[in-house]
Write an enzyme that holds these catalytic residues in place. Structure first.
Site, short mmCIF file in Angstrom:
data_model
loop_
_atom_site.label_atom_id
_atom_site.label_comp_id
_atom_site.label_asym_id
_atom_site.label_seq_id
_atom_site.Cartn_x
_atom_site.Cartn_y
_atom_site.Cartn_z
N ARG A 204 0.85 -1.20 0.00
CA ARG A 204 0.00 0.00 0.00
C ARG A 204 0.88 1.24 0.00
O ARG A 204 1.82 1.34 0.79
CB ARG A 204 -0.90 0.01 1.23
CG ARG A 204 -1.99 -1.05 1.16
CD ARG A 204 -3.18 -0.68 1.98
NE ARG A 204 -4.16 -1.76 1.98
CZ ARG A 204 -5.09 -1.91 1.03
NH1 ARG A 204 -5.18 -1.06 0.03
NH2 ARG A 204 -5.94 -2.91 1.11
N THR B 112 -4.70 2.94 -6.43
CA THR B 112 -3.77 2.69 -7.53
C THR B 112 -4.15 3.50 -8.76
O THR B 112 -3.29 4.06 -9.44
CB THR B 112 -3.79 1.18 -7.89
OG1 THR B 112 -3.48 0.45 -6.70
CG2 THR B 112 -2.81 0.85 -8.99
N THR C 60 -9.84 -5.69 -7.40
CA THR C 60 -10.19 -5.54 -5.99
C THR C 60 -11.34 -6.47 -5.64
O THR C 60 -12.28 -6.63 -6.44
CB THR C 60 -10.57 -4.11 -5.55
OG1 THR C 60 -11.18 -4.18 -4.26
CG2 THR C 60 -11.56 -3.42 -6.46
N ASP D 124 -13.33 -5.67 -3.54
CA ASP D 124 -14.42 -4.76 -3.14
C ASP D 124 -15.38 -4.41 -4.28
O ASP D 124 -16.48 -3.93 -4.05
CB ASP D 124 -13.84 -3.45 -2.58
CG ASP D 124 -13.04 -3.66 -1.31
OD1 ASP D 124 -13.16 -4.75 -0.72
OD2 ASP D 124 -12.29 -2.75 -0.92
N ARG E 48 -28.23 -20.05 17.44
CA ARG E 48 -27.53 -18.80 17.70
C ARG E 48 -27.71 -17.81 16.54
O ARG E 48 -28.07 -18.19 15.44
CB ARG E 48 -26.02 -19.07 17.80
CG ARG E 48 -25.59 -19.63 19.12
CD ARG E 48 -24.12 -19.98 19.07
NE ARG E 48 -23.65 -20.38 20.38
CZ ARG E 48 -22.57 -21.12 20.59
NH1 ARG E 48 -21.85 -21.53 19.57
NH2 ARG E 48 -22.22 -21.43 21.81
N MET F 15 -15.13 -8.21 4.39
CA MET F 15 -14.33 -7.04 3.98
C MET F 15 -15.13 -6.09 3.08
O MET F 15 -15.99 -6.53 2.32
CB MET F 15 -13.05 -7.49 3.27
CG MET F 15 -11.93 -7.82 4.22
SD MET F 15 -10.40 -8.02 3.31
CE MET F 15 -9.24 -8.10 4.67
N GLY F 16 -14.77 -4.85 3.15
CA GLY F 16 -15.47 -3.82 2.37
C GLY F 16 -15.68 -2.63 3.29
O GLY F 16 -16.63 -2.61 4.07
N ARG G 96 -22.81 -14.69 18.12
CA ARG G 96 -21.38 -14.92 17.92
C ARG G 96 -20.92 -14.16 16.68
O ARG G 96 -21.72 -13.91 15.76
CB ARG G 96 -21.09 -16.41 17.69
CG ARG G 96 -21.27 -17.27 18.91
CD ARG G 96 -20.10 -17.11 19.88
NE ARG G 96 -20.15 -18.08 20.95
CZ ARG G 96 -20.85 -17.97 22.07
NH1 ARG G 96 -21.63 -16.91 22.26
NH2 ARG G 96 -20.80 -18.92 22.99
O1 F6P Z 1 -9.39 -3.14 -0.70
C1 F6P Z 1 -9.39 -4.48 -0.42
C2 F6P Z 1 -9.48 -4.72 1.06
O2 F6P Z 1 -9.42 -6.12 1.26
C3 F6P Z 1 -10.69 -4.14 1.76
O3 F6P Z 1 -11.86 -4.88 1.61
C4 F6P Z 1 -10.20 -4.06 3.17
O4 F6P Z 1 -10.91 -3.08 3.89
C5 F6P Z 1 -8.77 -3.71 3.01
O5 F6P Z 1 -8.38 -4.15 1.73
C6 F6P Z 1 -7.83 -4.29 4.04
O6 F6P Z 1 -6.56 -3.82 3.78
P1 F6P Z 1 -5.21 -4.34 4.43
O7 F6P Z 1 -4.94 -5.69 3.87
O8 F6P Z 1 -4.19 -3.36 4.02
O9 F6P Z 1 -5.45 -4.41 5.90
#
Ligand code: F6P
Length: 362
Positions: free
Chosen positions: A79, A119, A139, A141, A176, A183-184, A280
């Protein structure tokens, strides 16, 4: 005899399945279209970091064999936040100047940048600085503006769906409420798709701020109907209707002060406290970025790679490859850089899910 075409390639930002398949697609199509002897591919290591610090490897055609199915990236990634690109830090390095120097010293004809939104912003900056850039949208995302889909997304949907499937059986066995954090941070595409594919009962995404009472109501309603378990798919960047009134930084500050680790852990605690139903949390995290690309992503990555090779052959620079209405095409970097593709609350899949009785906490 024409000089060899010198093509730089880098992968930047969070990795995802399909990066290697794309690199392979570009390379093989370049060799096929221009002749192996007329092409030199230079792999810049660890994204823009390698471009800034002159770290690269001259690739051999054999480097591109056997990588179609490999997760991650053979080039390494890192990054390198866009907002710091034009800031000279303590190391006194002018990053933009260094990147231009590496490009010039390597005598590149063009540079391919495989990455997400950050990027693409840097790619556009370099393009404006006069470098010949071609972007490729990756990505999990799926939030890059101007393309229907990014490579890596569908593999992550498959993985997240598998997680939800597995949670279903244990949630049912123990009666439960199972919350899965997907992620996102900004966009909820992955949570929405995996939530629908995995049959989640509640889907919570950043684009639709949730009301915790509505979430509790939904699980209670299910339990009154005799359905003693629920699956809640939560995007990591989700926030409630009160937080929606705050700016991102204020939201983060308030959460830190209250000792809240993630939106999902807070939802689980509130649901348990308000309904008495045992809850949970499961966080698959970076597992969603790992593994071999799905067949869909291998095909998409290959198509994207071949399009990029065609752009190189045509010397059409300043673009990023895209899929629009099922067709492979390209967008100008300047038209998409700095924009994000969010889930609209009226998205067809949101409405489809609502018709099935899936709740969004709104
Ligand atoms: O952009 C892709 C992603 O996996 C996101 O969904 C997530 O928030 C982020 O990267 C996590 O980034 P890192 O691997 O730098 O912690």
């Amino acid at each position: 005899m024409a000089a060899k075409k010198r093509i730089g390639i880098l992968t930047s930002g969070g990795d995802c399945p399909g990066l290697n398949a794309t690199i392979r697609g570009v390379a093989k199509a370049c060799f096929d279209r221009m002749g192996t002897e007329n092409v030199e591919i230079i792999g810049i290591q660890n994204g823009y970091y390698g471009l800034i610090n002159n770290i690269y490897k001259v690739m051999q055609p054999s480097d591109f064999s056997g990588i179609l199915t490999q997760g991650g990236t053979i080039l390494g990634s890192k990054r390198q936040p866009f907002k710091m690109m034009t800031v000279i830090g303590e190391d006194n390095v002018d990053k933009v100047k260094s990147m231009k120097e590496t490009y010039k010293n390597l005598k590149l004809d063009c540079l391919l940048t495989l990455g997400g939104n950050g990027t693409h912003k840097t790619a556009n900056l370099l393009s404006n600085e006069g470098l010949n850039i071609i972007g490729l949208p990756k990505t999990i995302d799926n939030d890059i503006y101007g393309t229907d889909v990014t490579f890596g997304f569908h593999t992550a949907v498959d993985t997240a769906t598998d997680v939800i499937d597995r949670l279903h059986t244990t949630a049912a066995s123990h009666s439960r409420i199972l919350m899965v954090e997907i992620m996102g941070n900004k966009a909820g595409w992955l949570t929405l798709y995996a939530g629908v594919a995995g049959g989640a009962d509640i889907v919570i995404i950043p684009e639709i701020p949730y009301d915790i009472d509505k979430v509790c109501e939904a699980v209670e309603k299910r339990s009154k109907m005799g359905k003693m378990f629920s699956i809640v798919a939560v995007a990591e960047g989700a926030f409630d209707t009160e937080e929606a009134k705050l700016k991102k930084k204020e939201r983060a500050k308030k959460r830190a002060e209250a000792g809240i680790l993630t939106a999902t852990s807070r939802i689980a605690a509130q649901v348990q406290a308000n309904t008495g139903l045992e809850s949970r949390v499961c966080v698959p995290g970076h597992m969603l970025r790992g593994g071999s690309p799905s067949a869909y992503d291998r095909v998409l990555a290959t198509k994207f790679g071949v399009r990029a090779a065609n752009l190189i052959a045509e010397e059409k620079y300043g673009y990023t490859v895209a899929l629009v209405k099922g067709e492979i095409t390209e967008n100008k970097l300047e038209d998409i850089a700095g924009k994000t593709k969010f889930v609209s609350p009226d998205d067809q899949l949101v409405l489809t899910a609502k018709h099935l009785g899936v709740k969004f906490g709104d």
